[in-house]
Motif scaffolding. Structure first.
Motif, mmCIF file in Angstrom:
data_model
loop_
_atom_site.group_PDB
_atom_site.id
_atom_site.type_symbol
_atom_site.label_atom_id
_atom_site.label_comp_id
_atom_site.label_asym_id
_atom_site.label_seq_id
_atom_site.Cartn_x
_atom_site.Cartn_y
_atom_site.Cartn_z
ATOM 1 N N ALA A 37 42.507 45.082 48.006
ATOM 2 C CA ALA A 37 41.065 45.095 48.179
ATOM 3 C C ALA A 37 40.334 44.458 46.974
ATOM 4 C CB ALA A 37 40.512 46.706 48.435
ATOM 5 N N TYR A 38 39.339 43.724 47.131
ATOM 6 C CA TYR A 38 38.510 42.963 46.152
ATOM 7 C C TYR A 38 37.400 42.495 46.423
ATOM 8 C CZ TYR A 38 40.740 39.086 48.401
ATOM 9 O OH TYR A 38 41.113 38.079 49.312
ATOM 10 N N VAL A 39 36.500 42.250 45.395
ATOM 11 C CA VAL A 39 35.284 41.505 45.485
ATOM 12 C C VAL A 39 35.460 40.109 45.723
ATOM 13 C CG1 VAL A 39 32.935 41.306 44.431
ATOM 14 C CG2 VAL A 39 34.122 43.353 44.081
ATOM 15 N N TYR A 40 34.934 39.677 46.748
ATOM 16 C CA TYR A 40 35.134 38.126 46.921
ATOM 17 C C TYR A 40 33.851 37.490 46.622
ATOM 18 C CZ TYR A 40 35.957 33.658 49.735
ATOM 19 O OH TYR A 40 36.072 32.512 49.800
ATOM 20 N N TYR A 41 34.018 36.543 45.549
ATOM 21 C CA TYR A 41 32.418 36.182 44.918
ATOM 22 C C TYR A 41 32.628 34.537 44.624
ATOM 23 C CZ TYR A 41 28.536 35.850 41.835
ATOM 24 O OH TYR A 41 27.146 35.420 41.284
ATOM 25 N N ASP A 70 44.194 56.164 54.379
ATOM 26 C CA ASP A 70 42.839 56.374 54.630
ATOM 27 C C ASP A 70 42.150 56.839 53.276
ATOM 28 O OD1 ASP A 70 43.254 55.785 57.107
ATOM 29 O OD2 ASP A 70 42.889 57.844 58.044
ATOM 30 N N GLY A 71 41.110 56.687 53.007
ATOM 31 C CA GLY A 71 40.355 57.175 51.689
ATOM 32 C C GLY A 71 39.197 56.411 51.251
ATOM 33 N N THR A 72 38.646 56.860 50.144
ATOM 34 C CA THR A 72 37.503 56.097 49.690
ATOM 35 C C THR A 72 37.962 55.327 48.441
ATOM 36 O OG1 THR A 72 35.980 57.503 50.560
ATOM 37 C CG2 THR A 72 35.244 56.267 48.702
ATOM 38 N N TYR A 73 37.559 54.145 48.155
ATOM 39 C CA TYR A 73 37.985 52.974 47.111
ATOM 40 C C TYR A 73 36.846 52.395 46.592
ATOM 41 C CZ TYR A 73 42.079 53.750 49.430
ATOM 42 O OH TYR A 73 43.542 54.311 50.366
ATOM 43 N N THR A 74 36.918 52.108 45.345
ATOM 44 C CA THR A 74 36.012 51.437 44.618
ATOM 45 C C THR A 74 36.612 49.949 43.863
ATOM 46 O OG1 THR A 74 34.551 53.133 44.084
ATOM 47 C CG2 THR A 74 34.111 51.243 42.789
ATOM 48 N N VAL A 75 35.946 48.721 44.317
ATOM 49 C CA VAL A 75 36.416 47.479 43.725
ATOM 50 C C VAL A 75 35.431 46.840 42.845
ATOM 51 C CG1 VAL A 75 38.162 46.836 45.534
ATOM 52 C CG2 VAL A 75 35.729 46.332 45.610
ATOM 53 N N GLU A 76 35.631 45.977 41.735
ATOM 54 C CA GLU A 76 34.533 45.770 40.713
ATOM 55 C C GLU A 76 34.840 44.322 40.289
ATOM 56 O OE1 GLU A 76 32.507 47.518 36.895
ATOM 57 O OE2 GLU A 76 34.383 48.220 37.252
ATOM 58 N N LEU A 77 34.033 43.541 39.868
ATOM 59 C CA LEU A 77 33.879 42.332 39.356
ATOM 60 C C LEU A 77 33.093 42.152 38.190
ATOM 61 C CD1 LEU A 77 35.521 39.353 40.064
ATOM 62 C CD2 LEU A 77 33.346 38.710 41.151
ATOM 63 N N THR A 78 33.602 41.973 37.044
ATOM 64 C CA THR A 78 32.696 41.625 35.910
ATOM 65 C C THR A 78 33.090 40.028 35.461
ATOM 66 O OG1 THR A 78 34.657 42.512 34.410
ATOM 67 C CG2 THR A 78 33.127 44.255 35.434
ATOM 68 N N ALA A 79 31.806 39.838 34.574
ATOM 69 C CA ALA A 79 31.694 38.544 33.811
ATOM 70 C C ALA A 79 30.522 38.596 32.975
ATOM 71 C CB ALA A 79 31.646 37.460 34.664
ATOM 72 N N ASP A 80 30.689 37.753 31.876
ATOM 73 C CA ASP A 80 29.623 37.255 31.002
ATOM 74 C C ASP A 80 28.259 37.387 31.975
ATOM 75 O OD1 ASP A 80 31.173 37.856 28.984
ATOM 76 O OD2 ASP A 80 31.432 36.021 28.381
ATOM 77 N N LEU A 90 33.214 42.069 50.845
ATOM 78 C CA LEU A 90 34.410 42.777 50.286
ATOM 79 C C LEU A 90 35.462 42.496 51.212
ATOM 80 C CD1 LEU A 90 35.533 45.546 49.591
ATOM 81 C CD2 LEU A 90 34.708 46.574 51.364
ATOM 82 N N TYR A 91 36.572 42.274 50.465
ATOM 83 C CA TYR A 91 37.795 41.872 51.506
ATOM 84 C C TYR A 91 39.061 42.873 51.123
ATOM 85 C CZ TYR A 91 38.154 37.236 53.393
ATOM 86 O OH TYR A 91 38.111 36.021 54.137
ATOM 87 N N VAL A 92 39.649 43.251 52.293
ATOM 88 C CA VAL A 92 40.827 43.959 52.346
ATOM 89 C C VAL A 92 41.939 43.034 52.891
ATOM 90 C CG1 VAL A 92 41.941 46.297 52.990
ATOM 91 C CG2 VAL A 92 39.379 46.080 52.606
#
Length: 227
Positions: A37-41, A70-80, A90-92
């Motif tokens: 799972a990840y942030v598609y950007y 099953d569950g709750t998850y958090t994905v994150e993307l960071t940059a300057d 959101l992609y799984v």
């Protein structure tokens, strides 16, 4: 004699049981598919991109979250600087069929601030992947992107239900012992020997000799009458 018969019957029963062999049950479980799972950007000028693990177009590095239940998850993307948003999803993504799995976005945060969405993102499937559009130049636009021109982080909290579970299969195997014939033959021989010993002990041999002598006497008497 009775003991010999009992021993022979027991030997026969053992041989019959042994000939049936041994039946064993073996169980195996199929693996549960895992997904990244990840942030598609993608930014408007395409200078800032993360479009999946190992994708050659990526200009950012991001660590996906593994989903396998099953569950709750958090994905994150960071940059300057993330630039101006062109695509945010959101992609799984999985290499296997995810069956009836469902993904629901709970919150989207930019720079730590929760973003108000116009509606709940709808999940769609592409091959074995599940994705949810949050903002797309050519698709859903669920918030005002101009309010987040100086973004440095995006996080998405989501819930997964109906994730595939392991399936257990059972197989039966039958194995016949190699020593069945030898064991039965040895048991039969022992029973025969026991029977011979029993006859000798009870005087059965004497009865046989007596019978032979009686027959000889009868023959002699018949010969004398003919004379």
């Amino acid at each position: 004699m009775r003991n010999a018969k009992k021993m022979f019957a027991a030997a026969a029963m053992c041989a019959a049981v042994a000939s049936m062999g041994c039946m064993a049950l073996t169980c195996s479980a199929a693996e549960v598919p895992a997904a990244d799972a990840y942030v598609y950007y993608r930014s408007v000028d395409e200078a800032i991109r993360f479009e999946g693990v190992g994708n050659e177009v990526n200009t950012l590095e991001a660590t996906p979250v593994s989903v396998a239940a099953d569950g709750t998850y958090t994905v994150e993307l960071t940059a300057d600087s993330l630039g101006e948003i062109a695509v945010l999803k959101l992609y799984v993504a999985s290499a296997e069929d995810l069956g009836a799995a469902e993904v629901t976005v709970n919150t989207v945060k930019i720079n730590g601030e929760e973003v108000t969405l116009a509606e709940t993102p709808a999940a769609a499937k592409s091959e074995n992947d599940i994705y949810l559009d949050i903002w797309d130049t050519n698709g859903k636009q669920l918030f005002d992107r101009t309010a987040y021109q100086d973004a440095t982080s995006i996080s998405i909290d989501f819930t997964v239900v109906n994730w595939p579970v392991a399936e257990t299969t059972t197989e039966e195997t039958t194995t016949a012992p190699e020593t069945t014939t030898t064991a039965a033959a040895t048991t039969t021989a022992a029973a025969t020997t026991a029977a011979t010993v029993s006859n000798a002990a009870t005087g059965d041999h004497g009865m046989v000799i007596g019978g032979v002598l009686a027959a000889a006497a009868a023959c002699a008497l018949l010969a004398m009458k003919k004379r």
